[in-house]
Design a protein around this motif. Structure first.
Motif, PDB file in Angstrom:
ATOM      1  N   LEU A 211      30.525 -30.017  -5.217  1.00 49.17           N
ATOM      2  CA  LEU A 211      28.971 -31.573  -4.544  1.00 49.17           C
ATOM      3  C   LEU A 211      28.815 -31.393  -5.930  1.00 49.17           C
ATOM      4  O   LEU A 211      28.285 -32.773  -6.401  1.00 49.17           O
ATOM      5  CB  LEU A 211      28.065 -29.813  -3.807  1.00 49.17           C
ATOM      6  CG  LEU A 211      26.874 -30.930  -3.945  1.00 49.17           C
ATOM      7  CD1 LEU A 211      26.951 -32.405  -2.861  1.00 49.17           C
ATOM      8  CD2 LEU A 211      25.545 -30.747  -3.040  1.00 49.17           C
ATOM      9  N   PRO A 212      28.658 -29.898  -7.396  1.00 54.21           N
ATOM     10  CA  PRO A 212      27.926 -30.746  -8.154  1.00 54.21           C
ATOM     11  C   PRO A 212      29.170 -31.310  -9.376  1.00 54.21           C
ATOM     12  O   PRO A 212      27.747 -32.162  -9.935  1.00 54.21           O
ATOM     13  CB  PRO A 212      27.952 -28.975  -9.249  1.00 54.21           C
ATOM     14  CG  PRO A 212      27.627 -28.240  -7.925  1.00 54.21           C
ATOM     15  CD  PRO A 212      28.783 -28.350  -6.857  1.00 54.21           C
ATOM     16  N   ASN A 213      29.765 -32.052  -9.211  1.00 54.24           N
ATOM     17  CA  ASN A 213      30.165 -32.289  -9.944  1.00 54.24           C
ATOM     18  C   ASN A 213      30.670 -33.205  -9.426  1.00 54.24           C
ATOM     19  O   ASN A 213      31.562 -34.868  -9.684  1.00 54.24           O
ATOM     20  CB  ASN A 213      32.168 -31.827 -10.211  1.00 54.24           C
ATOM     21  CG  ASN A 213      31.790 -30.657 -11.010  1.00 54.24           C
ATOM     22  OD1 ASN A 213      31.269 -30.720 -12.197  1.00 54.24           O
ATOM     23  ND2 ASN A 213      32.561 -29.564 -10.723  1.00 54.24           N
ATOM     24  N   VAL A 214      30.050 -33.713  -8.118  1.00 53.68           N
ATOM     25  CA  VAL A 214      30.522 -35.380  -7.887  1.00 53.68           C
ATOM     26  C   VAL A 214      28.816 -35.516  -7.014  1.00 53.68           C
ATOM     27  O   VAL A 214      28.943 -37.446  -6.883  1.00 53.68           O
ATOM     28  CB  VAL A 214      30.858 -35.755  -6.330  1.00 53.68           C
ATOM     29  CG1 VAL A 214      32.458 -34.529  -6.275  1.00 53.68           C
ATOM     30  CG2 VAL A 214      30.391 -34.474  -5.102  1.00 53.68           C
ATOM     31  N   ILE A 215      27.692 -35.490  -7.929  1.00 54.87           N
ATOM     32  CA  ILE A 215      26.664 -35.811  -7.573  1.00 54.87           C
ATOM     33  C   ILE A 215      26.101 -37.501  -8.489  1.00 54.87           C
ATOM     34  O   ILE A 215      25.222 -37.666  -8.140  1.00 54.87           O
ATOM     35  CB  ILE A 215      25.968 -34.766  -8.337  1.00 54.87           C
ATOM     36  CG1 ILE A 215      24.289 -34.632  -7.119  1.00 54.87           C
ATOM     37  CG2 ILE A 215      25.544 -34.367  -9.386  1.00 54.87           C
ATOM     38  CD1 ILE A 215      24.058 -35.042  -6.364  1.00 54.87           C
TER      39      ILE A 215
END
Length: 298
Positions: A211-215
């Motif tokens: 999630l943090p890397n697709v935000i």
């Protein structure tokens, strides 16, 4: 605890390698160079502040009827004139800003949460789950957004809450497809395999690492979706399927003034300008965020 320590070590060793892990300082530097984005951001801030605290400083209520002052043009007493019932248009637009922003933010938040969860799960697990979910999203995308929202509101009934649900539902596919595409690229990275190898479960991997890397693209989509949500909600209210009278929602006010375009054009002019400014502000700001988060931009 051991898994957490190992994850921290992996994050430190891979942070410089992953193109999506950008510093906030670099993001703000790029955003400040975009003058259009700054204008959009300041307009959003202005609209938010005015909508939140403006009603406390108004002397005229949103439903204060004065038939002796109906259809008055803009003046010192009524800054934006009055409508067919003698109500102050300026006060109603200020109050209507609260409704517009609430609809925009809530609908996009609901659609984004559901869409991102579906998209990440679809991209991460793949297989039949991915196929079924994406085909459902394709079906929803086959309908134009305004028509899908119109159909949903027609089923649920004309109400501003139902408008929020309708806009949220047709926002889901866009978030789902973006989240899925980003997840497909992130899950192939070596550090995801390393985290999985030290014993991290799927839920932990999805929340802490995927999630943090697709935000980044999701933030851009959310900002632009708010503009679309405002426009859609105003359109539904204009058609009589959104906020109901005497609500000062901008689309409903625009509908009230369409019968007085020749005699008192200001009744429709100012709510229309408010919609244009709000939509333009979010579009400009969204474009600026997209450029600032683009790894290829310098």
């Amino acid at each position: 605890m051991a898994v957490l320590k190992q994850e921290q070590k992996i994050n430190l060793t891979t942070k410089k390698q992953h193109p999506r892990l950008r510093s906030m300082k670099d993001f703000y530097r790029k955003l400040k160079r975009n003058k259009a984005a700054l204008v959009g951001g300041y307009l959003i801030l202005f609209l938010t502040i005015v909508s939140l605290i403006g009603p406390y400083f108004l002397s005229n209520g949103i439903n204060d009827v004065d038939y002796t002052a109906r259809l008055q043009p803009p003046s010192a007493e009524y800054w934006l004139g009055t409508d067919q019932h003698g109500r102050d248009i300026f006060s109603r637009i200020i109050y209507g800003g609260q409704i517009t922003l609430i609809v925009g933010f809530l609908s996009v938040a609901l659609g984004g949460i559901v869409g991102v969860a579906i998209g990440i799960a679809s991209g991460y697990y793949g297989g039949k789950i991915d196929t079924v979910i994406m085909r459902l999203m394709d079906i929803l995308l086959a309908f134009p957004g305004i028509l899908l929202a119109l159909a949903i509101v027609s089923i649920l009934g004309p109400d501003i809450v139902n408008v929020i649900y309708a806009v949220a539902i047709y926002s889901i596919p866009s978030f789902a497809r973006i989240a899925r595409g980003s997840t497909l690229s992130v899950k192939k990275l070596e550090y995801i395999d390393a985290v999985r190898g030290i014993g991290a479960g799927d839920f932990r991997i999805l929340v802490r690492h995927v999630l943090p890397n697709v935000i980044s693209p999701l933030i851009v989509q959310a900002t632009l979706s708010i503009a679309t949500a405002i426009l859609t909600a105003s359109g539904l209210s204009f058609l009589g399927l959104g906020a109901q009278p005497p609500s000062p929602e901008w689309g409903a006010m625009l509908n009230d003034g369409r019968g007085y375009m020749h005699d008192a054009g200001h009744i429709a002019l100012f709510p229309g300008l408010a919609i244009v400014i709000a939509v333009l502000a979010f579009n400009l700001f969204g474009d600026g965020i997209r450029d600032a988060l683009d790894p290829k931009s310098k």
